[in-house]
Design a protein around this motif. Sequence first.
Motif, PDB file in Angstrom:
ATOM      1  N   HIS A  12       0.835  -1.203   0.000  1.00 62.27           N
ATOM      2  CA  HIS A  12       0.000   0.000   0.000  1.00 62.27           C
ATOM      3  C   HIS A  12       0.871   1.255   0.000  1.00 62.27           C
ATOM      4  O   HIS A  12       0.596   2.214  -0.729  1.00 62.27           O
ATOM      5  N   ILE A  13       1.928   1.251   0.798  1.00 58.45           N
ATOM      6  CA  ILE A  13       2.819   2.414   0.864  1.00 58.45           C
ATOM      7  C   ILE A  13       3.557   2.590  -0.461  1.00 58.45           C
ATOM      8  O   ILE A  13       3.733   3.716  -0.938  1.00 58.45           O
ATOM      9  N   ILE A  14       3.972   1.495  -1.083  1.00 59.37           N
ATOM     10  CA  ILE A  14       4.632   1.569  -2.393  1.00 59.37           C
ATOM     11  C   ILE A  14       3.688   2.162  -3.432  1.00 59.37           C
ATOM     12  O   ILE A  14       4.080   3.009  -4.237  1.00 59.37           O
ATOM     13  N   ILE A  15       2.434   1.742  -3.403  1.00 60.30           N
ATOM     14  CA  ILE A  15       1.443   2.281  -4.344  1.00 60.30           C
ATOM     15  C   ILE A  15       1.261   3.776  -4.126  1.00 60.30           C
ATOM     16  O   ILE A  15       1.198   4.556  -5.081  1.00 60.30           O
ATOM     17  N   LEU A  16       1.191   4.181  -2.877  1.00 58.20           N
ATOM     18  CA  LEU A  16       1.026   5.604  -2.554  1.00 58.20           C
ATOM     19  C   LEU A  16       2.222   6.407  -3.072  1.00 58.20           C
ATOM     20  O   LEU A  16       2.045   7.493  -3.650  1.00 58.20           O
ATOM     21  N   SER A  70      -7.185   9.867  -7.029  1.00 54.97           N
ATOM     22  CA  SER A  70      -6.573   8.566  -6.760  1.00 54.97           C
ATOM     23  C   SER A  70      -5.597   8.658  -5.594  1.00 54.97           C
ATOM     24  O   SER A  70      -5.544   7.753  -4.759  1.00 54.97           O
ATOM     25  N   LEU A  71      -4.858   9.739  -5.520  1.00 53.90           N
ATOM     26  CA  LEU A  71      -3.956   9.945  -4.388  1.00 53.90           C
ATOM     27  C   LEU A  71      -4.730  10.038  -3.079  1.00 53.90           C
ATOM     28  O   LEU A  71      -4.360   9.408  -2.072  1.00 53.90           O
ATOM     29  N   LEU A  72      -5.777  10.824  -3.073  1.00 55.42           N
ATOM     30  CA  LEU A  72      -6.576  10.998  -1.851  1.00 55.42           C
ATOM     31  C   LEU A  72      -7.231   9.691  -1.421  1.00 55.42           C
ATOM     32  O   LEU A  72      -7.197   9.331  -0.240  1.00 55.42           O
ATOM     33  N   PHE A  73      -7.811   8.979  -2.360  1.00 61.26           N
ATOM     34  CA  PHE A  73      -8.477   7.733  -2.009  1.00 61.26           C
ATOM     35  C   PHE A  73      -7.480   6.677  -1.538  1.00 61.26           C
ATOM     36  O   PHE A  73      -7.774   5.908  -0.625  1.00 61.26           O
ATOM     37  N   CYS A  74      -6.300   6.649  -2.124  1.00 64.14           N
ATOM     38  CA  CYS A  74      -5.275   5.706  -1.668  1.00 64.14           C
ATOM     39  C   CYS A  74      -4.812   6.064  -0.260  1.00 64.14           C
ATOM     40  O   CYS A  74      -4.632   5.189   0.590  1.00 64.14           O
ATOM     41  N   PHE A  75      -4.640   7.349   0.011  1.00 61.58           N
ATOM     42  CA  PHE A  75      -4.241   7.790   1.348  1.00 61.58           C
ATOM     43  C   PHE A  75      -5.325   7.489   2.378  1.00 61.58           C
ATOM     44  O   PHE A  75      -5.047   6.966   3.463  1.00 61.58           O
ATOM     45  N   PHE A  76      -6.575   7.805   2.044  1.00 65.25           N
ATOM     46  CA  PHE A  76      -7.672   7.515   2.969  1.00 65.25           C
ATOM     47  C   PHE A  76      -7.838   6.014   3.187  1.00 65.25           C
ATOM     48  O   PHE A  76      -8.222   5.572   4.268  1.00 65.25           O
ATOM     49  N   PHE A  96     -14.343  -1.467   3.724  1.00 63.26           N
ATOM     50  CA  PHE A  96     -14.222  -0.020   3.556  1.00 63.26           C
ATOM     51  C   PHE A  96     -12.876   0.333   2.914  1.00 63.26           C
ATOM     52  O   PHE A  96     -12.801   1.121   1.974  1.00 63.26           O
ATOM     53  N   THR A  97     -11.825  -0.293   3.412  1.00 62.75           N
ATOM     54  CA  THR A  97     -10.493  -0.085   2.849  1.00 62.75           C
ATOM     55  C   THR A  97     -10.442  -0.561   1.403  1.00 62.75           C
ATOM     56  O   THR A  97      -9.872   0.105   0.533  1.00 62.75           O
ATOM     57  N   ALA A  98     -11.036  -1.701   1.131  1.00 56.79           N
ATOM     58  CA  ALA A  98     -11.024  -2.265  -0.217  1.00 56.79           C
ATOM     59  C   ALA A  98     -11.757  -1.365  -1.209  1.00 56.79           C
ATOM     60  O   ALA A  98     -11.274  -1.157  -2.333  1.00 56.79           O
ATOM     61  N   ILE A  99     -12.899  -0.831  -0.812  1.00 54.12           N
ATOM     62  CA  ILE A  99     -13.669   0.038  -1.707  1.00 54.12           C
ATOM     63  C   ILE A  99     -12.867   1.283  -2.067  1.00 54.12           C
ATOM     64  O   ILE A  99     -12.796   1.672  -3.236  1.00 54.12           O
ATOM     65  N   TYR A 100     -12.237   1.896  -1.065  1.00 52.83           N
ATOM     66  CA  TYR A 100     -11.432   3.090  -1.336  1.00 52.83           C
ATOM     67  C   TYR A 100     -10.244   2.759  -2.237  1.00 52.83           C
ATOM     68  O   TYR A 100      -9.897   3.533  -3.130  1.00 52.83           O
ATOM     69  N   GLN A 101      -9.612   1.634  -2.019  1.00 52.64           N
ATOM     70  CA  GLN A 101      -8.445   1.260  -2.819  1.00 52.64           C
ATOM     71  C   GLN A 101      -8.850   0.934  -4.257  1.00 52.64           C
ATOM     72  O   GLN A 101      -8.157   1.308  -5.200  1.00 52.64           O
ATOM     73  N   LEU A 142      -5.331  -2.130  -7.798  1.00 50.81           N
ATOM     74  CA  LEU A 142      -6.464  -3.039  -7.937  1.00 50.81           C
ATOM     75  C   LEU A 142      -6.213  -4.342  -7.182  1.00 50.81           C
ATOM     76  O   LEU A 142      -7.097  -4.834  -6.477  1.00 50.81           O
ATOM     77  N   ILE A 143      -5.025  -4.898  -7.310  1.00 53.86           N
ATOM     78  CA  ILE A 143      -4.677  -6.127  -6.587  1.00 53.86           C
ATOM     79  C   ILE A 143      -4.738  -5.903  -5.087  1.00 53.86           C
ATOM     80  O   ILE A 143      -5.259  -6.737  -4.345  1.00 53.86           O
ATOM     81  N   SER A 144      -4.241  -4.758  -4.648  1.00 54.30           N
ATOM     82  CA  SER A 144      -4.296  -4.430  -3.225  1.00 54.30           C
ATOM     83  C   SER A 144      -5.742  -4.352  -2.735  1.00 54.30           C
ATOM     84  O   SER A 144      -6.073  -4.849  -1.655  1.00 54.30           O
ATOM     85  N   GLY A 145      -6.609  -3.727  -3.527  1.00 59.63           N
ATOM     86  CA  GLY A 145      -8.017  -3.657  -3.155  1.00 59.63           C
ATOM     87  C   GLY A 145      -8.668  -5.021  -3.077  1.00 59.63           C
ATOM     88  O   GLY A 145      -9.466  -5.304  -2.180  1.00 59.63           O
ATOM     89  N   LEU A 146      -8.316  -5.903  -4.007  1.00 57.81           N
ATOM     90  CA  LEU A 146      -8.873  -7.259  -3.978  1.00 57.81           C
ATOM     91  C   LEU A 146      -8.337  -8.050  -2.780  1.00 57.81           C
ATOM     92  O   LEU A 146      -9.060  -8.859  -2.193  1.00 57.81           O
ATOM     93  N   ILE A 147      -7.098  -7.811  -2.417  1.00 58.35           N
ATOM     94  CA  ILE A 147      -6.546  -8.459  -1.219  1.00 58.35           C
ATOM     95  C   ILE A 147      -7.311  -8.004   0.014  1.00 58.35           C
ATOM     96  O   ILE A 147      -7.623  -8.805   0.896  1.00 58.35           O
TER      97      ILE A 147
END
Length: 155
Positions: A12-16, A70-76, A96-101, A142-147
Amino acid sequence: MLLFLLGVLLLHIIILILLIVSTAASAWSVGGNRTTDLWYSCTTTTGSYHCNPASNHDWIQAVQALMILSLLFCFFSLIAFVFQLFKLVKGGRFFFTAIYQILASVFVMCAAIIYTVMSPDDATLQFGYAYVLAWVAFPLCLISGLIYIVLRKKE
């Protein structure tokens, strides 16, 4: 389980970081002595570096807005993950985390598609590393959100 959670957090941090660099870097299109990004179009001539603001076309403003979203949603999503990690009941899922990601991944995908389709056809310009980073961030997000959808909290 702890190592898996640390791996997901690291992903998640790498994606951000990828999203921050791709949004801020001045290399969405490069070629010769010219670089363009979401914010400026810069040229280098005889040792001087001159930048003009990006065009006011609707498509570039849409790309700017989608990358910021995308930056804001990834951070949130990261904040929500840390919060849910401590407050979620045992066996609960990180929906909730998955939906935002996943929304962050959709936003970055739409921004990259719009930039691909609408960027000027200039034979001297090629897509730069910031553009590539945006495309790399999309499947990772997307993979992170599915995880996060599959992930359950355990004690």
